[in-house]
Structures are given as structure tokens and as C-alpha cells.
Scaffold this motif. Structure first.
Motif, PDB file in Angstrom:
ATOM      1  N   ASP A  28       0.834  -1.211   0.000  1.00  0.00           N
ATOM      2  CA  ASP A  28       0.000   0.000   0.000  1.00  0.00           C
ATOM      3  C   ASP A  28       0.865   1.256   0.000  1.00  0.00           C
ATOM      4  O   ASP A  28       0.530   2.252  -0.637  1.00  0.00           O
ATOM      5  N   LEU A  29       1.995   1.215   0.686  1.00  0.00           N
ATOM      6  CA  LEU A  29       2.901   2.373   0.696  1.00  0.00           C
ATOM      7  C   LEU A  29       3.660   2.482  -0.624  1.00  0.00           C
ATOM      8  O   LEU A  29       3.836   3.584  -1.155  1.00  0.00           O
ATOM      9  N   TYR A  30       4.102   1.354  -1.153  1.00  0.00           N
ATOM     10  CA  TYR A  30       4.833   1.379  -2.420  1.00  0.00           C
ATOM     11  C   TYR A  30       3.937   1.858  -3.557  1.00  0.00           C
ATOM     12  O   TYR A  30       4.384   2.580  -4.441  1.00  0.00           O
ATOM     13  N   ALA A  31       2.669   1.437  -3.537  1.00  0.00           N
ATOM     14  CA  ALA A  31       1.733   1.795  -4.617  1.00  0.00           C
ATOM     15  C   ALA A  31       1.479   3.300  -4.674  1.00  0.00           C
ATOM     16  O   ALA A  31       1.107   3.826  -5.719  1.00  0.00           O
ATOM     17  N   ARG A  32       1.704   3.999  -3.580  1.00  0.00           N
ATOM     18  CA  ARG A  32       1.537   5.462  -3.563  1.00  0.00           C
ATOM     19  C   ARG A  32       2.590   6.150  -4.429  1.00  0.00           C
ATOM     20  O   ARG A  32       2.345   7.214  -4.988  1.00  0.00           O
ATOM     21  N   GLU A  33       3.768   5.565  -4.488  1.00  0.00           N
ATOM     22  CA  GLU A  33       4.904   6.198  -5.159  1.00  0.00           C
ATOM     23  C   GLU A  33       5.293   5.537  -6.477  1.00  0.00           C
ATOM     24  O   GLU A  33       5.797   6.203  -7.375  1.00  0.00           O
ATOM     25  N   ALA A  79      -4.036  -2.993  -2.871  1.00  0.00           N
ATOM     26  CA  ALA A  79      -3.211  -1.787  -2.699  1.00  0.00           C
ATOM     27  C   ALA A  79      -3.047  -1.063  -4.030  1.00  0.00           C
ATOM     28  O   ALA A  79      -3.163   0.161  -4.096  1.00  0.00           O
ATOM     29  N   ARG A  82      -6.346   0.702  -4.895  1.00  0.00           N
ATOM     30  CA  ARG A  82      -6.586   1.901  -4.078  1.00  0.00           C
ATOM     31  C   ARG A  82      -5.780   3.101  -4.550  1.00  0.00           C
ATOM     32  O   ARG A  82      -6.199   4.239  -4.406  1.00  0.00           O
ATOM     33  N   HIS A  83      -4.606   2.847  -5.109  1.00  0.00           N
ATOM     34  CA  HIS A  83      -3.709   3.936  -5.491  1.00  0.00           C
ATOM     35  C   HIS A  83      -3.540   4.052  -7.013  1.00  0.00           C
ATOM     36  O   HIS A  83      -2.602   4.713  -7.477  1.00  0.00           O
ATOM     37  N   ASP A  84      -4.432   3.412  -7.756  1.00  0.00           N
ATOM     38  CA  ASP A  84      -4.395   3.461  -9.216  1.00  0.00           C
ATOM     39  C   ASP A  84      -2.998   3.113  -9.738  1.00  0.00           C
ATOM     40  O   ASP A  84      -2.441   3.795 -10.600  1.00  0.00           O
ATOM     41  N   CYS A  85      -2.450   2.053  -9.182  1.00  0.00           N
ATOM     42  CA  CYS A  85      -1.113   1.591  -9.549  1.00  0.00           C
ATOM     43  C   CYS A  85      -1.259   0.191 -10.162  1.00  0.00           C
ATOM     44  O   CYS A  85      -1.680  -0.741  -9.475  1.00  0.00           O
TER      45      CYS A  85
END
Length: 167
Positions: A28-33, A79, A82-85
Motif C-alpha cells: 500500500d505504501l509502495y503503490a503510492r509512489e 493496494a 486503491r492507489h491506481d497503480c
């Protein structure tokens, strides 16, 4: 590269390989970036189940159908959503008809495989609906062993995929 006068793209997509449980948990954190995530099933299975694939006695226990592995995959997919990744699947799981279908049911829409597997996977996908695969994945996530997951997959898909599964 630019100093040599060669063309440089404005941006280069950077992604994260999800090959260990810690990376799946942090997805989830990686998908943000990240621009994309890619799940390496061979290594993820080995490290999630603490089974050395090179050990002939233990290797048969290293199954991508183990519920713990499926839950990690599902967590990464969610994840990414949620983050469009975008999330892709690479490794042996995506090259097998049952594994590819289960992956799609878990929410994956990008599968990486050897070119020789493409016709069988394409044919397997054509024989089932997305809603069937989603229901199948939900049932698989509720099981407690890889044997139980494979039994569910086989019961629902074996007749339709017999020719693809037997080669």
C-alpha cells in the motif's frame, strides 16, 4: 546519456517487484509512489512458505495455491487498486491455466509469461466469465491449505479445461 547527446525520456516508469512477504505487506505504501507493482510468484511462494525450491524434498510443498500466498497476492492487488497503480503477475503461476485464472479472479489484469504459454492461457480465459473467477477466488481465499484450494479449482474448472490441463 543526455551528456552524450542521446534522447532521454521525460520520465522513466519505476516499479517495485513484490517478491518477499515484507514487500507484499508494504504494498500500500509502495503503490503510492511507484508507477507499477509486479508480483514475482516464484520467490514470493518460496519466502512466504519458507520452502527452498531447490531442495528436491521440499520443492513440492512450495505451492502458489497456498492460501497465505493467495492472501498476499490479493493484498497487493487491493493496494494497487486503491492507489491506481497497475499490478502484474510474473512467474510460473501465471503460465499455468489454473494459476492464471485464479490470478484474474483475485483482481490481476496483467499477466507475464513465456510466449509458449500464451495460447493456453488465452483459451482458458475465454472459457470462463470474470464473475465465475471472482467467486472462485473468494472460495479459494476461504480455504486453509493448498490442497483444498486446488480441489476447489479442479472441481469448478477441470472439466472445461481438461484438454489444457493435460497438455
Amino acid at each position: 546519456v543526455a551528456a552524450r547527446g542521446q534522447a532521454v525520456p521525460e520520465s522513466i516508469p519505476l516499479g517495485v517487484m513484490i517478491e518477499v512477504p515484507a514487500a507484499a505487506i508494504m504494498a500500500d505504501l509502495y503503490a503510492r509512489e511507484a508507477d507499477f507493482l509486479s508480483i514475482g510468484t516464484n520467490d514470493l511462494v518460496q519466502y512466504a512458505l519458507a520452502i527452498d525450491r531447490s531442495n528436491r524434498l521440499l520443492a513440492p510443498l512450495a505451492s502458489p495455491y497456498h492460501p497465505a500466498v493467495l492472501r498476499l497476492i490479493r493484498q497487493v492487488v487491493l493496494a494497487g487498486q486503491r492507489h491506481d497503480c497497475p499490478v502484474s503477475l510474473c512467474g510460473e503461476m501465471g503460465s499455468e491455466p489454473l494459476g492464471a485464472l485464479l490470478g484474474v479472479g483475485l483482481g490481476l489484469r496483467r499477466l507475464s509469461m513465456e510466449s509458449v504459454a500464451l495460447p493456453d492461457i488465452k483459451e482458458a480465459l475465454a472459457r470462463v466469465s470474470l464473475s465465475e473467477l471472482q467467486q472462485l477466488a473468494q472460495q479459494a481465499l476461504e480455504k486453509s491449505t493448498a490442497t483444498e484450494v486446488v480441489a476447489v479449482l479442479s472441481a469448478l474448472l477441470e472439466e472445461r479445461l481438461r484438454d489444457l490441463l493435460t497438455g
